[in-house]
Design a protein around this motif. Structure first.
Motif, PDB file in Angstrom:
ATOM      1  N   ARG A   1      24.160 -44.252  52.803  1.00 38.57           N
ATOM      2  CA  ARG A   1      23.950 -42.804  52.737  1.00 38.57           C
ATOM      3  C   ARG A   1      22.604 -42.376  53.326  1.00 38.57           C
TER       4      ARG A   1
ATOM      5  N   PHE B   1      21.322 -39.129  47.161  1.00 37.79           N
ATOM      6  CA  PHE B   1      22.680 -38.824  46.705  1.00 37.79           C
ATOM      7  C   PHE B   1      22.765 -39.003  45.187  1.00 37.79           C
TER       8      PHE B   1
ATOM      9  N   THR C   1      34.276 -41.018  51.923  1.00 38.85           N
ATOM     10  CA  THR C   1      33.061 -40.478  51.314  1.00 38.85           C
ATOM     11  C   THR C   1      33.426 -39.321  50.387  1.00 38.85           C
TER      12      THR C   1
ATOM     13  N   SER D   1      31.496 -36.121  47.928  1.00 36.54           N
ATOM     14  CA  SER D   1      30.265 -35.353  47.726  1.00 36.54           C
ATOM     15  C   SER D   1      29.683 -35.657  46.345  1.00 36.54           C
ATOM     16  N   GLU D   2      28.487 -35.189  46.147  1.00 34.13           N
ATOM     17  CA  GLU D   2      27.835 -35.349  44.856  1.00 34.13           C
ATOM     18  C   GLU D   2      28.624 -34.639  43.758  1.00 34.13           C
TER      19      GLU D   2
END
Length: 153
Positions: free
Chosen positions: A10, A26, A92, A94-95
Motif C-alpha cells: 500500500r 491505511f 483491494t 478501502s479503509e
C-alpha cells in the motif's frame, strides 16, 4: 517457493507486523474510522507484541466487557485478510470497507457467542507455570486475543 514482498503493497515502506497493523497509513485510517476512533501512532514501541499488550491493557481497563478488545482483534484480522487478498488475488478494499467488514465479523461473533450450553464451564490452565488452581469462566466464554489456554475438566 512463494516469495512474499518485503515492502508494504500500500505504501512501499518495509513491511513488519507493526507496520501492517498499526503504522501503515491505511491501517491508521482504519483505526481512526472504527467506532473506537483509535490513534495508533501514539504507541511508542517498535515491537508489535509490546504494542498489543498496551492496547489490550488500556482497552481492557476502559471496557471490562471485553468488547473493545474483541473489536480490535476483528479489525486486525481484516487488515491481515485484506493484505493477503491484495497480494494473492490483486483485490483491494478501502479503509471504510475494511472497517465495515471487521464490524460485520465482530457483530456476527457477538450474536453467536452467547450459547446457554457454553456459558459456564469449569476450566484450568494447561501446564500452568504456577499452580493457580481451578476457576470458573462464566458468560462471555473468553476474551478474544487474550493468551488463555483452557481445557474443560
Amino acid at each position: 517457493m512463494l516469495k512474499l514482498p518485503d515492502k508494504c503493497q500500500r505504501c512501499d515502506m518495509m513491511e513488519s507486523s507493526k507496520h501492517l497493523f498499526l503504522d501503515c497509513p491505511f491501517a491508521q485510517t482504519v483505526w481512526h474510522l472504527s467506532p473506537l476512533g483509535l490513534n495508533m501512532s501514539m504507541l511508542q514501541s517498535e515491537d508489535f507484541l509490546d504494542c498489543w499488550n498496551s492496547i489490550d491493557k488500556d482497552l481492557g481497563s476502559l471496557d471490562p466487557s471485553g468488547n473493545s478488545v474483541q473489536m480490535v482483534v476483528f479489525l486486525l484480522w481484516r487488515l491481515w485478510k485484506n493484505r493477503n487478498d491484495m497480494i494473492f488475488n490483486q483485490n483491494t478494499r478501502s479503509e471504510s470497507q475494511t472497517v465495515a467488514k471487521g464490524l460485520e465479523d465482530f457483530n456476527e461473533h457477538q450474536s453467536t457467542s452467547i450459547n446457554p450450553l457454553l456459558t459456564t464451564h469449569k476450566v484450568s490452565k494447561i501446564n500452568p507455570p504456577l499452580d493457580i488452581g481451578d476457576f470458573e469462566l462464566s458468560s462471555g466464554l473468553s476474551r478474544i486475543g487474550r493468551r488463555l489456554f483452557l481445557k474443560e475438566i
